[in-house]
Design an enzyme around this catalytic site. Structure first.
Site, mmCIF file in Angstrom:
data_model
loop_
_atom_site.group_PDB
_atom_site.id
_atom_site.type_symbol
_atom_site.label_atom_id
_atom_site.label_comp_id
_atom_site.label_asym_id
_atom_site.label_seq_id
_atom_site.Cartn_x
_atom_site.Cartn_y
_atom_site.Cartn_z
ATOM 1 N N GLY A 30 0.804 -1.215 0.000
ATOM 2 C CA GLY A 30 0.000 0.000 0.000
ATOM 3 C C GLY A 30 0.838 1.267 0.000
ATOM 4 O O GLY A 30 2.070 1.235 -0.085
ATOM 5 N N TYR A 34 -15.367 4.493 8.503
ATOM 6 C CA TYR A 34 -13.911 4.453 8.679
ATOM 7 C C TYR A 34 -13.519 5.094 10.018
ATOM 8 O O TYR A 34 -12.752 4.514 10.802
ATOM 9 C CB TYR A 34 -13.272 5.205 7.509
ATOM 10 C CG TYR A 34 -11.778 5.352 7.539
ATOM 11 C CD1 TYR A 34 -10.938 4.249 7.406
ATOM 12 C CD2 TYR A 34 -11.192 6.616 7.653
ATOM 13 C CE1 TYR A 34 -9.555 4.408 7.393
ATOM 14 C CE2 TYR A 34 -9.819 6.781 7.626
ATOM 15 C CZ TYR A 34 -8.994 5.668 7.501
ATOM 16 O OH TYR A 34 -7.634 5.829 7.484
HETATM 17 P P1 NAD Z 1 -3.511 1.388 1.220
HETATM 18 O O1 NAD Z 1 -4.929 1.110 0.859
HETATM 19 O O2 NAD Z 1 -2.656 2.092 0.236
HETATM 20 O O3 NAD Z 1 -2.769 0.074 1.657
HETATM 21 C C1 NAD Z 1 -3.385 -0.928 2.424
HETATM 22 C C2 NAD Z 1 -2.837 -2.248 1.953
HETATM 23 O O4 NAD Z 1 -3.457 -3.261 2.731
HETATM 24 C C3 NAD Z 1 -3.167 -2.557 0.486
HETATM 25 O O5 NAD Z 1 -1.976 -2.843 -0.219
HETATM 26 C C4 NAD Z 1 -4.088 -3.760 0.552
HETATM 27 O O6 NAD Z 1 -3.881 -4.681 -0.505
HETATM 28 C C5 NAD Z 1 -3.682 -4.357 1.889
HETATM 29 N N1 NAD Z 1 -4.747 -5.196 2.435
HETATM 30 C C6 NAD Z 1 -6.086 -4.983 2.411
HETATM 31 N N2 NAD Z 1 -6.733 -6.002 2.980
HETATM 32 C C7 NAD Z 1 -5.782 -6.894 3.371
HETATM 33 C C8 NAD Z 1 -5.830 -8.156 4.009
HETATM 34 N N3 NAD Z 1 -7.000 -8.709 4.340
HETATM 35 N N4 NAD Z 1 -4.676 -8.790 4.270
HETATM 36 C C9 NAD Z 1 -3.487 -8.221 3.925
HETATM 37 N N5 NAD Z 1 -3.382 -7.035 3.306
HETATM 38 C C10 NAD Z 1 -4.521 -6.386 3.025
HETATM 39 O O7 NAD Z 1 -3.565 2.204 2.588
HETATM 40 P P2 NAD Z 1 -2.447 3.159 3.202
HETATM 41 O O8 NAD Z 1 -2.738 4.531 2.739
HETATM 42 O O9 NAD Z 1 -1.111 2.591 3.007
HETATM 43 O O10 NAD Z 1 -2.878 3.110 4.735
HETATM 44 C C11 NAD Z 1 -2.313 2.178 5.634
HETATM 45 C C12 NAD Z 1 -2.923 2.409 6.996
HETATM 46 O O11 NAD Z 1 -2.737 3.762 7.409
HETATM 47 C C13 NAD Z 1 -4.445 2.167 7.063
HETATM 48 O O12 NAD Z 1 -4.767 1.626 8.322
HETATM 49 C C14 NAD Z 1 -5.015 3.551 6.968
HETATM 50 O O13 NAD Z 1 -6.277 3.633 7.578
HETATM 51 C C15 NAD Z 1 -3.982 4.353 7.734
HETATM 52 N N6 NAD Z 1 -3.988 5.765 7.347
HETATM 53 C C16 NAD Z 1 -3.588 6.137 6.108
HETATM 54 C C17 NAD Z 1 -3.608 7.489 5.765
HETATM 55 C C18 NAD Z 1 -3.190 7.955 4.402
HETATM 56 O O14 NAD Z 1 -3.361 9.135 4.085
HETATM 57 N N7 NAD Z 1 -2.612 7.098 3.562
HETATM 58 C C19 NAD Z 1 -4.025 8.444 6.704
HETATM 59 C C20 NAD Z 1 -4.471 7.993 7.957
HETATM 60 C C21 NAD Z 1 -4.415 6.650 8.295
HETATM 61 C C1 AKB Z 2 -8.437 8.959 4.165
HETATM 62 O O1 AKB Z 2 -8.638 10.031 3.566
HETATM 63 O O2 AKB Z 2 -9.260 8.061 4.340
HETATM 64 C C2 AKB Z 2 -7.069 8.772 4.786
HETATM 65 C C3 AKB Z 2 -7.075 9.247 6.196
HETATM 66 C C4 AKB Z 2 -6.845 10.666 6.508
HETATM 67 O O3 AKB Z 2 -7.273 8.452 7.086
HETATM 68 N N1 AKB Z 2 -6.106 9.455 3.977
#
Ligand code: NAD
Ligand code: AKB
Length: 318
Positions: A11, A143
């Site tokens: 991800g 979420y």
């Molecule tokens: P993403 O969607 O890019 O990556 C998540 C990864 O998890 C994907 O590659 C997906 O294939 C994998 N995945 C989904 N279901 C799965 C499963 N059952 N088993 C194994 N892998 C699985 O998300 P991200 O942006 O990298 O976010 C990662 C974490 O950070 C999440 O918990 C998200 O809520 C949190 N987060 C992200 C952001 C952001 O802006 N990117 C902000 C706040 C919080």
């Molecule tokens: C989203 O927009 O869902 C994420 C987050 C802030 O958790 N980038």
């Protein structure tokens, strides 16, 4: 020696976090896993395996076989995608976390867990400017509800079972290595691809929708700083505020125009507008700063330059 498992390694965050952790702990000691194939550098530089975090039996075998000592659990359904299939998103976000917390409780070798929360834990009744660590939290997205419930479970497992789980309420994260995963803050990633590809972008949020954001390098540094902080410095096992920077789509577009003067932005708010309207505009992380270093080095200028150069280089590689 640490043996680290990263779940969700394909991800947006995982693909960069794995490479940063491999630099610190050695390539062979960081096990990348996901449901889908990870980028080439993740697969070629160390162990990578397809693994479903919902499959608790395979998960425990994997952890024991590889003598895992730390888990970064990043798999989740993000805000925009979660609103399309709320019950499935709840099931994935909550059950995956419970699998990891139970694993950490049962397997003595696991010393630390990282699980990300989000600014989505706040809701429309939260003060939106400089949102403090402790405040009203009434999220109205599936979420956000899953992240708030997750925070409470993390704290519960810490207090009741001694699990050393650490967490950050990430703001919107901005990066060019891997696509963003279906969130509300994704406009701030997509805009750079469209600016370079077509010189135009139709934004799904209104021009004055300010949100807290952070460049990926700062987020990775904050995450590693939190995980490396001595246990006696860490008072909070629900989740920590991290501020980053705050801007709206119009400000970001104006910054891009400094590099691409002909760039045009239009606005067509969709179902993500009410989600953004329920989230903070800026975050107060002064409490976190008293315990560990979560400072951001990227301002909007540096972030824009880095994103434009990174996305351009990506297109040139193809
Ligand atoms: P993403 O969607 O890019 O990556 C998540 C990864 O998890 C994907 O590659 C997906 O294939 C994998 N995945 C989904 N279901 C799965 C499963 N059952 N088993 C194994 N892998 C699985 O998300 P991200 O942006 O990298 O976010 C990662 C974490 O950070 C999440 O918990 C998200 O809520 C949190 N987060 C992200 C952001 C952001 O802006 N990117 C902000 C706040 C919080
Ligand atoms: C989203 O927009 O869902 C994420 C987050 C802030 O958790 N980038």
């Amino acid at each position: 020696m640490e043996k680290i498992l990263v779940i969700g390694a394909a991800g947006q965050i995982g693909s960069e976090l794995v490479m940063a952790l491999r630099k610190i702990h050695g390539n062979d000691n960081v096990f990348a896993t996901d449901l889908k194939q990870a980028p080439d550098d993740v697969i070629n530089s160390g162990p990578f395996q397809i693994l479903d975090v919902m499959d608790d039996k395979r998960l425990i075998h994997f952890v024991i076989r590889n003598k895992i000592t730390q888990i970064y659990h990043l798999a989740a359904v993000l805000s925009g995608n979660a609103e399309k299939l709320p019950i499935q998103a709840w099931e994935i976000n909550m059950q995956s976390l419970m699998n990891i917390l139970d694993l950490a409780r049962e397997v003595d070798e696991i010393k630390k867990v990282f699980w990300p929360s989000s600014i989505a834990v706040f809701g429309p009744t939260t003060p939106r400017v400089n949102t403090p660590q402790l405040t009203v939290m009434e999220p109205n997205t599936v979420y956000g509800i899953s992240k708030l419930a997750g925070e409470r479970w993390c704290e519960y497992y810490n207090k009741r079972y001694g699990v050393d789980v650490r967490s950050i309420r990430y703001p919107g994260l901005i990066s060019y290595k891997t696509e963003a995963g279906g969130g509300t803050t994704d406009y701030a990633v997509d805009i750079f691809y469209e600016a370079i590809k077509t010189g135009k972008y139709e934004c799904f949020l209104k021009e004055d929708t300010a949100l807290p954001m952070m460049f990926m390098d700062d987020a990775i540094n904050a995450t590693i700083n939190l995980m490396e902080a001595p246990a006696d410095k860490i008072s909070t096992h629900s989740s920590y505020n991290v501020g980053g920077i705050s801007f709206d789509p119009k400000q970001l577009a104006n910054e891009i125009k400094k590099h691409i003067p002909e760039f045009e932005i239009t606005y067509k708010p969709d179902f993500r507008q009410p989600i953004a309207d329920s989230w903070p505009q800026s975050i107060d992380d002064s409490f976190s700063q008293t315990e560990w270093d979560c400072s951001a080095k990227f301002d909007i200028k540096k972030l824009t330059e880095t994103m434009l150069n990174g996305v351009k280089a990506k297109f040139e590689e193809k």
